[in-house]
Enzyme design. Structure first.
Site, PDB file in Angstrom:
ATOM      1  CG  ASN A 194      25.985  36.085  37.981  1.00  0.00           C
ATOM      2  OD1 ASN A 194      26.830  36.964  37.957  1.00  0.00           O
ATOM      3  ND2 ASN A 194      25.057  36.189  39.043  1.00  0.00           N
ATOM      4  CE  LYS A 214      24.007  40.141  58.795  1.00  0.00           C
ATOM      5  NZ  LYS A 214      22.532  39.678  59.229  1.00  0.00           N
ATOM      6  N   GLY A 231      34.529  40.765  37.151  1.00  0.00           N
ATOM      7  CA  GLY A 231      33.222  40.438  36.961  1.00  0.00           C
ATOM      8  C   GLY A 231      33.074  39.137  37.505  1.00  0.00           C
ATOM      9  CB  SER A 291      32.405  34.146  46.094  1.00  0.00           C
ATOM     10  OG  SER A 291      33.883  34.183  45.930  1.00  0.00           O
ATOM     11  CG  ASP A 350      30.539  34.555  27.258  1.00  0.00           C
ATOM     12  OD1 ASP A 350      31.311  33.783  27.409  1.00  0.00           O
ATOM     13  OD2 ASP A 350      30.867  35.593  27.577  1.00  0.00           O
ATOM     14  CB  CYS A 369      24.462  37.662  43.800  1.00  0.00           C
ATOM     15  SG  CYS A 369      23.857  39.085  42.865  1.00  0.00           S
ATOM     16  CD  GLU A 426      27.650  47.131  40.848  1.00  0.00           C
ATOM     17  OE1 GLU A 426      27.126  46.004  40.532  1.00  0.00           O
ATOM     18  OE2 GLU A 426      28.867  47.345  40.160  1.00  0.00           O
ATOM     19  CE  LYS A 464      39.717  38.455  36.451  1.00  0.00           C
ATOM     20  NZ  LYS A 464      38.760  37.355  35.930  1.00  0.00           N
ATOM     21  N   PRO A 465      36.600  40.458  33.025  1.00  0.00           N
ATOM     22  CG  PRO A 465      35.915  39.977  30.793  1.00  0.00           C
ATOM     23  CD  PRO A 465      37.172  40.494  31.275  1.00  0.00           C
TER      24      PRO A 465
HETATM   25  P1  NDP Z   1      34.271  34.664  42.161  1.00  0.00           P
HETATM   26  O1  NDP Z   1      34.562  35.257  43.521  1.00  0.00           O
HETATM   27  O2  NDP Z   1      35.055  33.350  42.080  1.00  0.00           O
HETATM   28  O3  NDP Z   1      35.332  35.526  41.149  1.00  0.00           O
HETATM   29  C1  NDP Z   1      34.922  36.647  40.804  1.00  0.00           C
HETATM   30  C2  NDP Z   1      35.853  37.606  39.861  1.00  0.00           C
HETATM   31  O4  NDP Z   1      36.957  37.479  40.778  1.00  0.00           O
HETATM   32  C3  NDP Z   1      36.464  36.712  38.829  1.00  0.00           C
HETATM   33  O5  NDP Z   1      36.748  37.475  37.556  1.00  0.00           O
HETATM   34  C4  NDP Z   1      37.541  36.089  39.448  1.00  0.00           C
HETATM   35  O6  NDP Z   1      38.509  35.426  38.178  1.00  0.00           O
HETATM   36  C5  NDP Z   1      38.095  37.101  40.028  1.00  0.00           C
HETATM   37  N1  NDP Z   1      39.118  36.786  41.132  1.00  0.00           N
HETATM   38  C6  NDP Z   1      39.310  35.503  41.686  1.00  0.00           C
HETATM   39  N2  NDP Z   1      40.492  35.866  42.663  1.00  0.00           N
HETATM   40  C7  NDP Z   1      40.870  36.970  42.359  1.00  0.00           C
HETATM   41  C8  NDP Z   1      41.900  37.618  43.264  1.00  0.00           C
HETATM   42  N3  NDP Z   1      42.586  37.298  44.285  1.00  0.00           N
HETATM   43  N4  NDP Z   1      42.044  39.058  42.851  1.00  0.00           N
HETATM   44  C9  NDP Z   1      41.195  39.644  41.779  1.00  0.00           C
HETATM   45  N5  NDP Z   1      40.337  38.960  41.489  1.00  0.00           N
HETATM   46  C10 NDP Z   1      40.057  37.698  41.622  1.00  0.00           C
HETATM   47  O7  NDP Z   1      32.940  34.622  42.061  1.00  0.00           O
HETATM   48  P2  NDP Z   1      32.111  33.955  40.520  1.00  0.00           P
HETATM   49  O8  NDP Z   1      32.758  34.256  39.247  1.00  0.00           O
HETATM   50  O9  NDP Z   1      32.146  32.344  40.920  1.00  0.00           O
HETATM   51  O10 NDP Z   1      30.775  34.230  40.865  1.00  0.00           O
HETATM   52  C11 NDP Z   1      29.812  33.819  41.602  1.00  0.00           C
HETATM   53  C12 NDP Z   1      29.940  34.697  42.890  1.00  0.00           C
HETATM   54  O11 NDP Z   1      29.590  36.102  42.522  1.00  0.00           O
HETATM   55  C13 NDP Z   1      28.711  34.439  43.777  1.00  0.00           C
HETATM   56  O12 NDP Z   1      29.242  34.313  45.275  1.00  0.00           O
HETATM   57  C14 NDP Z   1      27.632  35.488  43.648  1.00  0.00           C
HETATM   58  O13 NDP Z   1      26.825  35.657  44.734  1.00  0.00           O
HETATM   59  C15 NDP Z   1      28.466  36.787  43.198  1.00  0.00           C
HETATM   60  N6  NDP Z   1      27.707  37.603  42.447  1.00  0.00           N
HETATM   61  C16 NDP Z   1      27.340  38.909  43.325  1.00  0.00           C
HETATM   62  C17 NDP Z   1      26.648  39.739  42.639  1.00  0.00           C
HETATM   63  C18 NDP Z   1      26.190  41.019  43.100  1.00  0.00           C
HETATM   64  O14 NDP Z   1      25.915  42.051  42.723  1.00  0.00           O
HETATM   65  N7  NDP Z   1      26.233  41.142  44.666  1.00  0.00           N
HETATM   66  C19 NDP Z   1      26.156  39.308  41.281  1.00  0.00           C
HETATM   67  C20 NDP Z   1      26.688  38.271  40.726  1.00  0.00           C
HETATM   68  C21 NDP Z   1      27.317  37.328  41.307  1.00  0.00           C
HETATM   69  P3  NDP Z   1      38.162  34.156  37.586  1.00  0.00           P
HETATM   70  O15 NDP Z   1      36.811  33.488  38.254  1.00  0.00           O
HETATM   71  O16 NDP Z   1      38.180  34.279  36.114  1.00  0.00           O
HETATM   72  O17 NDP Z   1      39.306  33.296  38.072  1.00  0.00           O
END
Ligand code: NDP
Length: 484
Positions: free
Chosen positions: A153, A451, A150, A229, A94, A284, A458, A176-177
């Site tokens: 990563n 911040k 989610g 993000s 995956d 992250c 969690e 929702k992954p």
């Molecule tokens: P994204 O922010 O692009 O996406 C996160 C999730 O949100 C995805 O499932 C995405 O769907 C979904 N999503 C996107 N737009 C919306 C919306 N408007 N409403 C609801 N859901 C939405 O992050 P990435 O998947 O690119 O992951 C990388 C980021 O995650 C990095 O910034 C990283 O630092 C952070 N992260 C934080 C962690 C922590 O515990 N603090 C741990 C791991 C990662 P889809 O992508 O399927 O479109």
């Protein structure tokens, strides 16, 4: 390669559900670009069905004694451990992360969360308050239907870190992954059902941001927990606020790691490796701004370059491989763009910097030295195998520069002076800090950001507070003294 095509795209009410009318989601193996499965995004009908299942299940699940809910979670933990290899292979296919990592970090961490929250489910309680003759008590109640969203990563771990405390408290969940990694959460749903979770307690729907947005704004939803993000976090937090929903936001970072000249250099280099190159840098909490005290800069860089010769690239399913590709071509393009910016801004490229000449989305482990605070590689989250080495002279300067960011997810300090270690940890503006280690996140301790990096925590007991609310009951023991 093993067949990873799931029975269907979604898991709702204790069973697989398909609706081929949803947009196709192609799952590719990042090591080769080969398509390994095709799923469908949830249509509005599927989203509705999942929320209805979670809503229908929540009262009976909440009414169970905590010890019974906990037993289900602990059984699920056992099943995850029994199937660790199978689940780790799916996680590797995956995400592209090496099997060497996933065998110890993913289903294993999910099992720890289910076991730990399963263990404390029976202890969730309120308190008694004596008020003279009258008295009051509090009940710690579940919130109701929770939505988990989610990032890509750590798809198994993220799903479990949200589901375990949510379910322990008596909530139900629709998860929702990320569309990049849709397979692992389905396995968790299957296992929870097998462990005895009633239908509807944990559901999975696939989709992109629009599906996430539909979940977040549904009136049946009481809480949203997002890992993603900062820009997505802002959108989701704002959408949740419309309905006054509870939120947990686990967002991005640009975390500092401070290495003082009295530090054990090998330990600090080990920390920098874990905090920059594990999972090809897609973590992250990574310590991507490595501040090294100037006197040991050269020794640190020499040792880091030497140890990076131990990188073994190759097929992540080969257990000898310890460094895999990035999750997707889009991520590869983004990371290479950041590397180009670093070169253009004048940072010294010590090692790496290129796409690897092979199939798949591999970027060499990359180290920049002579990085300054204003360079984009020192300010923006790269989410790839790119470390920026900066130098500093003294403690006060290092702390000020470490904190000069809008992120606040994590921070680390390496020093032999324990008083300094604690002093620096106290001064960090970050939610999770490490002294003389980096990126260890056992379930017992809270994890989350300060911040812009997030809201809520969690893991640890704090997660219970974020998946429950207090009800206060005042008990009058005498007459009512009204003015008229
Ligand atoms: P994204 O922010 O692009 O996406 C996160 C999730 O949100 C995805 O499932 C995405 O769907 C979904 N999503 C996107 N737009 C919306 C919306 N408007 N409403 C609801 N859901 C939405 O992050 P990435 O998947 O690119 O992951 C990388 C980021 O995650 C990095 O910034 C990283 O630092 C952070 N992260 C934080 C962690 C922590 O515990 N603090 C741990 C791991 C990662 P889809 O992508 O399927 O479109």
């Amino acid at each position: 390669m093993r067949n990873v095509q799931p029975e269907a795209s979604h898991y709702i009410g204790g069973a697989y559900v398909e609706d081929a009318a949803g947009d196709a989601i192609d799952v590719t193996y990042a090591a080769t670009g080969e398509q390994v499965a095709t799923l469908h995004a949830a249509t509005p009908a599927v989203v509705d069905r999942a929320l209805a299942a979670a809503e229908a299940a929540r009262r009976d699940w909440a009414a169970l004694p905590g010890v019974e809910r906990g037993r289900v979670l602990r059984r699920a933990a056992d099943l995850l451990r029994e199937r660790n290899r199978e689940l780790s292979e799916i996680e590797t296919i995956d995400t592209g992360k090496p099997l060497q990592e996933t065998l110890v970090a993913d289903a294993a961490s999910a099992a720890d969360a289910l076991e730990w929250f399963g263990g404390i489910a029976a202890t969730v309680r309120g308190e008694h308050l004596q008020l003279g003759a009258d008295w009051a008590y509090t009940i710690r109640e579940p919130l109701g239907v929770c939505v988990g969203i989610g990032a890509w990563n750590y798809p198994t771990q993220i799903a479990a870190w949200k589901a375990a405390p949510a379910l322990a408290c008596g909530n139900t969940m629709v998860f929702k992954p990320s569309e990049e990694t849709p397979l692992c959460a389905l396995k968790l749903a299957e296992i929870l059902t097998e462990a005895g979770a009633p239908p509807g307690v944990f559901n999975v729907v696939q989709g992109r941001g629009d599906v996430g947005a539909a979940l977040v704004t549904d009136p049946r939803v009481a809480k949203v927990s997002l890992t993603g993000s900062v820009p997505t976090g802002r959108k989701v937090y704002a959408a949740a606020a419309e309905g006054m929903r509870h939120v947990t936001m686990e967002l991005g970072g640009k975390s500092p790691m401070l290495v003082f000249d009295d530090a054990d250099i090998d330990a600090a280099v080990g920390g920098a490796i874990l905090g920059n190159f594990y999972s090809s840098g897609q973590i992250c909490s990574n310590g991507t701004r490595v501040f090294v005290q100037s006197g040991i800069r050269d020794a640190f860089l020499d040792r880091l370059s030497e140890r990076l010769k131990g990188v073994v690239m190759g097929d992540p399913l080969d257990e000898a491989v310890n460094f895999g590709p990035l999750v997707s071509e889009a991520q590869l393009t983004k990371v290479l763009g950041h590397i180009r910016d670093g070169v253009a801004e004048g940072a010294t490229l010590v090692t790496g910097g290129n796409r690897v000449d092979r199939d798949g989305w591999y970027v060499e482990p990359t180290v920049f030295a002579d990085v300054t605070d204003d360079m984009s590689i020192a300010r923006q989250e790269i989410f790839g195998p790119v470390a920026s080495i900066l130098t500093f002279e003294d403690e006060a300067e290092a702390i000020a520069r470490a904190n000069a960011t809008s992120f606040g997810l994590a921070a680390g300090v390496f020093t032999a002076d324990l008083a300094r270690g604690h002093r620096v940890a106290a001064a960090f503006e970050a939610g999770t800090c490490w002294i003389n280690t980096y990126n260890l996140t056992p379930v017992e301790i809270g994890f989350g950001g300060a911040k812009q990096s997030g809201i809520g925590r969690e893991n640890g007991l704090g997660a219970i507070e974020h998946f429950s609310q207090l009800k206060t009951v005042y008990v009058g023991m005498g007459g009512v003294d009204a003015p008229y």
